[in-house]
Design an enzyme around this catalytic site. Sequence first.
Site, mmCIF file in Angstrom:
data_model
loop_
_atom_site.group_PDB
_atom_site.id
_atom_site.type_symbol
_atom_site.label_atom_id
_atom_site.label_comp_id
_atom_site.label_asym_id
_atom_site.label_seq_id
_atom_site.Cartn_x
_atom_site.Cartn_y
_atom_site.Cartn_z
ATOM 1 N NE ARG A 32 -3.746 -0.785 2.312
ATOM 2 C CZ ARG A 32 -4.120 -1.264 3.497
ATOM 3 N NH1 ARG A 32 -4.043 -0.506 4.569
ATOM 4 N NH2 ARG A 32 -4.561 -2.502 3.611
ATOM 5 N NE ARG A 36 -7.458 5.442 2.348
ATOM 6 C CZ ARG A 36 -8.232 4.997 3.335
ATOM 7 N NH1 ARG A 36 -9.368 5.619 3.613
ATOM 8 N NH2 ARG A 36 -7.871 3.960 4.051
ATOM 9 N NE ARG A 45 -10.735 7.147 -4.847
ATOM 10 C CZ ARG A 45 -11.963 7.395 -5.305
ATOM 11 N NH1 ARG A 45 -12.162 8.360 -6.200
ATOM 12 N NH2 ARG A 45 -12.993 6.694 -4.869
ATOM 13 C CG ASP A 82 -9.242 -3.524 -4.480
ATOM 14 O OD1 ASP A 82 -8.822 -2.814 -3.543
ATOM 15 O OD2 ASP A 82 -10.057 -4.451 -4.313
ATOM 16 C CE1 TYR A 155 -13.270 -7.354 1.909
ATOM 17 C CE2 TYR A 155 -11.617 -8.987 1.315
ATOM 18 C CZ TYR A 155 -11.973 -7.841 1.998
ATOM 19 O OH TYR A 155 -11.046 -7.171 2.750
#
Length: 351
Positions: A32, A36, A45, A82, A155
């Site tokens: 990562r 952010r 973004r 992702d 998920y």
Amino acid sequence: MDDAASASQRQPPLIAALKGETVRPAPVWFMRQAGRYLPEYRELRKQASGFLEFCYTPEMAVEATLQPMRRYAFDASIVFSDILVLPHALGQEVWFVQGEGPRLTPLADPGSLSFEGFESHLEPVYETIRRLRAALPAEKALLGFCGAPWTLATYMIAGRGGQEQWPARTYAARNPAPFAAMIDTLVEAAIRHLVRQIEAGADAVQIFDSWASALDERGFLRWSVEPIARIVAGVREAAPGVPIIGFPRGAGYGYTAFAERTGVDAVSLDWTVPMAAAREFQDRGICVQGNLDPAVLTVGGEALDNSVDHICAALKDGPFVFNLGHGISLETPPEHVTRVIERVKERTARR
């Protein structure tokens, strides 16, 4: 200079380490590392209406991937994408809620998954990799990745993440045959996706089993280790010599079985794994990746310096890639990343 030594010098330092060499100074990249915590990422973004649009737009995905490479002396870049692009490409509805994370329409029938249009759906990811490989210096490795079948299944069944992954665990216990068929589909999807990333220019790939910690011993072997072993074999058949990293986060004592039975070239360790256990992997010729606690990276200061020194002292004399035990936290000050890279290079330099 013999051919083997010459080839070793030509390949990126990260790839040499993944193939079992002791590299000085140790290669560094972070899970990562594009994200952010970087102000430039937050500005980028804003240009996309949704996260999947971001992932599927090569111009933005390339820029996001390169941002930390411009800022820091990382030895590798990992394509901005992702893990949930796989269920999306197989026909499941996927979206992201700002500030909350991914959402999926819970999968009622695993048989509804389809490979129709699978590669064309994921073509933007492969185009991103082609552009990245052209943009990155030869000494910087480029990593592709995918989610492991178990983690993707958690998920896909629940429709969202959850610490104990109760929906997937109960579904697997009640419906072992449909669940096994679903895992088989995800194994094939992962092989196809990783091979296509390698063909596009990825130098190595990582398989993320982010929810391996939710499984008991038998479940871990059946739903994590066995499927990943099949993925490794399938990728190796198509792309021999390309290193594969496995990350069964939270596997605990299961890390040993994972390393032995999957055949991965490198094991990425979460922050709970002791250094003695990590050195045992190195003694077997398996590269170790990790395993700084992301919380310590966020805190910084003396706690960070001490943790970096401890890991480097323990692992620098074997095949080793410095990384985190999971991804960078949103709260991490960017200057802490610079501090870690400089300290790792200093502590693992040839002396």
